[in-house]
Design an enzyme around this catalytic site. Structure first.
Site, PDB file in Angstrom:
ATOM      1  N   TYR A  50     -53.750 -39.859  -2.522  1.00 28.80           N
ATOM      2  CA  TYR A  50     -54.921 -39.014  -2.725  1.00 28.80           C
ATOM      3  C   TYR A  50     -54.565 -37.525  -2.708  1.00 28.80           C
ATOM      4  CZ  TYR A  50     -57.692 -43.212  -1.611  1.00 28.80           C
ATOM      5  OH  TYR A  50     -58.235 -44.471  -1.576  1.00 28.80           O
ATOM      6  N   HIS A 101     -51.093 -49.915  -0.354  1.00 26.69           N
ATOM      7  CA  HIS A 101     -52.187 -49.473  -1.220  1.00 26.69           C
ATOM      8  C   HIS A 101     -52.390 -50.393  -2.423  1.00 26.69           C
ATOM      9  CE1 HIS A 101     -54.352 -45.547  -2.650  1.00 26.69           C
ATOM     10  NE2 HIS A 101     -55.060 -46.619  -2.913  1.00 26.69           N
TER      11      HIS A 101
END
Length: 272
Positions: A47, A105
């Site tokens: 992110y 992830h």
């Protein structure tokens, strides 16, 4: 705030997603979320905002023990040494000595799940992560991780909303006592404009987005991490707890299409 207990941690059922909350505006959004009552923050190395999340935590005055912080290792950092380096970087940016939950992830082709979970297990033994989990894992990958390897998976974070059926994954996770964490819980804003949800919302005097969110929160073992950058939206999501859906509402939601996946990058696994 209701919580789910998994692998020794208590995770608030409603958290603040931080994808695309970057820079000064991102930090302000996380500070706002903490100020209005969120105690579950979800970020990831990909992110590019762990520094802002860490600064917001530091500025909030909220005690560390009162926070649940999740971050994630990217799919090209799944070799043991790379995992350790990624966690070092994440903790430094977050200004924390541990995270509550550390997730793979995305799965990667050819990944060595045994080595991955062994590495994560050692990080847990060292107290640098309190629990480990996965994101975007399919049913076969979950079975390999939990049934074959015996990994102490604390959650599977996947796309889940009123337009996407996750009953097979959810059923398996429930059988193992593992929660599902729903990202994109309002289908990237699409739920807000849905006429079926709007009709339900009008009956209850709430918004369509709150209906979509409460539909998830009402489900056993399901957490949700909606993203909102403004205090008004953050408070509205918290207020979804006050919505009471009835059987007619749930039947109407069941009639919505359930085959719409909005997050499907080129490196995603084969979902079916």
């Amino acid at each position: 705030m209701q919580t789910v207990t998994t692998q020794g941690i208590a995770m608030p059922k409603l958290g603040l997603g931080t994808f695309k909350l970057t820079g000064d505006a991102g930090q302000a959004a996380v500070e706002s979320g903490l100020a209005v009552g969120y105690r579950h923050l979800d970020t990831a190395e990909m992110y590019g905002n762990e520094e802002q999340v860490g600064a917001a935590i530091a500025a909030s005055g909220v005690a560390r023990d009162d926070l649940h912080v999740t971050t994630k290792v990217w799919h090209d950092h799944l070799a043991p040494d790379a995992i350790r380096r990624a966690l070092d970087d994440s903790l430094r940016k977050l200004r924390l000595d541990h995270v509550d939950l550390y997730l793979v992830h995305w799965p990667a082709p050819g990944m060595d799940l045994g080595a991955i979970f062994e590495t994560l297990g050692r990080l847990k033994e060292q107290g640098r992560i309190r629990a480990l989990g996965v994101a975007n894992f399919t049913l076969p990958l979950l079975r390999k991780s939990i049934d074959e390897i015996g990994a102490p998976v604390a959650c599977n974070q996947v796309e889940y909303h009123v337009y996407l059926d996750q009953s097979a994954v959810l059923g398996y996770l429930r059988s193992k006592g593992v929660p599902l964490v729903a990202y994109c819980p309002m289908a990237q804003g699409r739920a807000a404009d849905d006429p079926v949800l709007a009709k339900i919302a009008a009956r209850h005097g709430v918004s369509a987005g709150q209906v979509a969110l409460k539909w998830l929160l009402d489900q056993d073992g399901v957490c949700a991490i909606p993203k909102s950058s403004r205090a008004a939206g953050q408070c509205a999501n918290l207020d979804a707890w006050s919505v009471t859906l009835d059987d007619a509402d749930r039947e109407a939601i069941a009639g919505l299409p359930k085959d719409r996946r909005f997050v499907n990058p080129a490196f995603a696994p084969a979902w079916d």
